[in-house]
Design an enzyme around this catalytic site. Sequence first.
Site, mmCIF file in Angstrom:
data_model
loop_
_atom_site.group_PDB
_atom_site.id
_atom_site.type_symbol
_atom_site.label_atom_id
_atom_site.label_comp_id
_atom_site.label_asym_id
_atom_site.label_seq_id
_atom_site.Cartn_x
_atom_site.Cartn_y
_atom_site.Cartn_z
ATOM 1 N N LYS A 145 28.947 122.915 65.835
ATOM 2 C CA LYS A 145 29.368 123.782 64.995
ATOM 3 C C LYS A 145 29.294 125.253 65.547
ATOM 4 O O LYS A 145 30.036 126.200 65.454
ATOM 5 C CB LYS A 145 29.185 123.618 63.913
ATOM 6 C CG LYS A 145 29.962 122.382 62.867
ATOM 7 C CD LYS A 145 28.788 122.156 61.398
ATOM 8 C CE LYS A 145 29.313 120.967 60.884
ATOM 9 N NZ LYS A 145 28.465 120.767 60.171
ATOM 10 N N ILE B 134 33.067 127.217 53.655
ATOM 11 C CA ILE B 134 33.424 127.876 54.254
ATOM 12 C C ILE B 134 34.599 128.210 54.651
ATOM 13 O O ILE B 134 34.489 128.202 55.908
ATOM 14 C CB ILE B 134 31.638 128.394 54.648
ATOM 15 C CG1 ILE B 134 30.588 127.961 53.178
ATOM 16 C CG2 ILE B 134 31.644 130.452 54.695
ATOM 17 C CD1 ILE B 134 28.902 128.310 54.263
ATOM 18 N N GLY C 265 32.736 123.136 56.502
ATOM 19 C CA GLY C 265 33.029 122.899 55.282
ATOM 20 C C GLY C 265 34.198 123.498 54.727
ATOM 21 O O GLY C 265 34.907 124.144 55.181
ATOM 22 N N ARG D 25 45.119 100.175 55.603
ATOM 23 C CA ARG D 25 46.300 100.092 54.552
ATOM 24 C C ARG D 25 46.152 99.421 53.261
ATOM 25 O O ARG D 25 46.634 100.398 52.236
ATOM 26 C CB ARG D 25 48.028 99.212 54.714
ATOM 27 C CG ARG D 25 48.693 99.939 54.677
ATOM 28 C CD ARG D 25 50.391 99.860 54.739
ATOM 29 N NE ARG D 25 51.417 100.626 54.222
ATOM 30 C CZ ARG D 25 52.587 100.925 54.678
ATOM 31 N NH1 ARG D 25 52.863 99.785 56.084
ATOM 32 N NH2 ARG D 25 53.411 101.064 53.842
ATOM 33 N N GLU E 20 26.570 110.484 58.175
ATOM 34 C CA GLU E 20 26.992 110.504 58.944
ATOM 35 C C GLU E 20 26.455 108.636 59.414
ATOM 36 O O GLU E 20 25.264 108.347 59.602
ATOM 37 C CB GLU E 20 27.018 111.158 60.147
ATOM 38 C CG GLU E 20 27.279 112.317 60.049
ATOM 39 C CD GLU E 20 28.580 112.957 59.570
ATOM 40 O OE1 GLU E 20 29.823 111.887 59.890
ATOM 41 O OE2 GLU E 20 29.336 113.732 58.839
ATOM 42 N N VAL F 44 38.427 113.100 53.501
ATOM 43 C CA VAL F 44 38.687 114.872 53.828
ATOM 44 C C VAL F 44 40.892 114.208 53.593
ATOM 45 O O VAL F 44 41.205 115.064 52.404
ATOM 46 C CB VAL F 44 38.440 115.107 54.567
ATOM 47 C CG1 VAL F 44 39.786 116.529 55.584
ATOM 48 C CG2 VAL F 44 37.578 115.102 55.323
ATOM 49 N N ASP G 194 25.821 118.223 65.004
ATOM 50 C CA ASP G 194 26.761 117.751 64.153
ATOM 51 C C ASP G 194 26.669 119.379 64.200
ATOM 52 O O ASP G 194 27.832 120.480 64.147
ATOM 53 C CB ASP G 194 26.974 116.950 63.007
ATOM 54 C CG ASP G 194 27.565 117.958 61.939
ATOM 55 O OD1 ASP G 194 29.085 117.331 61.773
ATOM 56 O OD2 ASP G 194 27.037 118.658 61.407
HETATM 57 N N1 HSE Z 1 27.157 115.862 58.114
HETATM 58 C C1 HSE Z 1 27.975 116.955 57.592
HETATM 59 C C2 HSE Z 1 26.806 117.952 56.889
HETATM 60 C C3 HSE Z 1 29.157 117.552 57.159
HETATM 61 O O1 HSE Z 1 26.000 116.787 56.238
HETATM 62 O O2 HSE Z 1 26.966 118.925 56.990
HETATM 63 C C4 HSE Z 1 30.207 116.970 58.014
HETATM 64 O O3 HSE Z 1 30.105 117.837 59.407
#
Ligand code: HSE
Length: 432
Positions: free
Chosen positions: A211, A142, A140, A52, A196, A19, A207
Amino acid sequence: MPRSAAPALRLGIAGLGTVGIGVVKIVQSHAALLEARTGRRIEIVAVSALDRSKNRDADLSHYAWEADPVALARRPDIDVFIEVMGGAEGPARAATLAAIAAGKDVVTANKALLAHHGQALAEAAEARGRVIRFEAAVAGGIPVIKALTEGLAGNAITRVMGVMNGTCNYILTRMDSAGLPYDVVFEEARQLGYLEADPNLDVGGIDAGHKLALLASIAFGTRVAFDAVELEGIGRISIDDIRRAGDMGYKIKLLGVAQMTGRGLEQRMTPCLVPAASPLGQLQGGTNMVVLEGDSVGQIVLRGPGAGMGPTASAVMADVADIARGTRLSTFGQPAKSLVAPIAAKASSPAPYYLRMELLDKPGALAKVATVFGEEGISISRMRQYDHPEALAPVLVVTHKTTGDAVAHAFARLPATGVVMGEPVAIRIEAV
Ligand code: HSE
């Protein structure tokens, strides 16, 4: 193009993974476009990452380097601290707190951090007149935070739904299309780098639960309540259920649902059946979909990439552009201090259920099971029994609306019938 009169907006980026590098690339490649749209130059001043010496496929030579993200967050020559390291605790939290204390605005992609500490961080930022923005943390690329906070500001939100973990949707749709079992596709996903570092964040629903909790806060004006999200991952979904659900006209999704009911706030991130012909049912692969429902707008459906360099950096830059333009929104759509603590609904609203069980194929077996369902107040809508070479008959039932408790009570009584073998399966059917 003439230089803008306004001072440049100076960024510090903590985290140079996918990212962070995506953000660097957009700032470098779209400098003119961003300046034209926001009226300010947007420039990166300093960056920070663990290693680095790593080759990162981007020219970072013009940026100051900070080994410590907290030091980056405190630099007097940055205006916006971009946190794309991840993690609910540790450096991400410490550096975000340091940035707020030093009077910086914060843009983050960190759903775990906000799901656990969003209220305290938002209050701290707002007390100092700073903003924390997190478009990249949910679904992401959206622009769902914008849609909810700005586009639907005139609506009472009635329900938020979504497939918000691309890895789970990839696994479920791949099992379906290739007829492969969960373990094989899980391993495939690992090989492809979709999981992940802690795969349970994906397949355990955590995850996606983070959200959902963030969206629920904006939707209902409530404090983020991740601990109240009913969570269940996809590990128990079998290829049998994917096939059988398909026969009955459904797809299985890891679906998030948040709605305010008379009994309190319902939030669940669980495997659900949705009609195969619905937009959610047709969602393939790693794509995300969020469905928002408001009293005036009705239903809107947003679909797009939920992860990856370009999409996630695109969302980060939407927040940066807002800050450059002077658009200053509360983190959760209204001042953090005005968010109320939600009362969690003790149980989910009634819904139809898909039930699968293996019955001894002998006279009266089905009647015994149907009697148990009837006595528990469960009404059968559709039923199907499959041809079978052995003594066990696979039986599928779709119920009318009932409760998870009623199904659990009925299932507890099934062993005593003496005709049900193995563990029966129940999956909620969501009206979408
Ligand atoms: N691992 C997540 C996914 C992306 O598969 O959508 C990050 O939140």
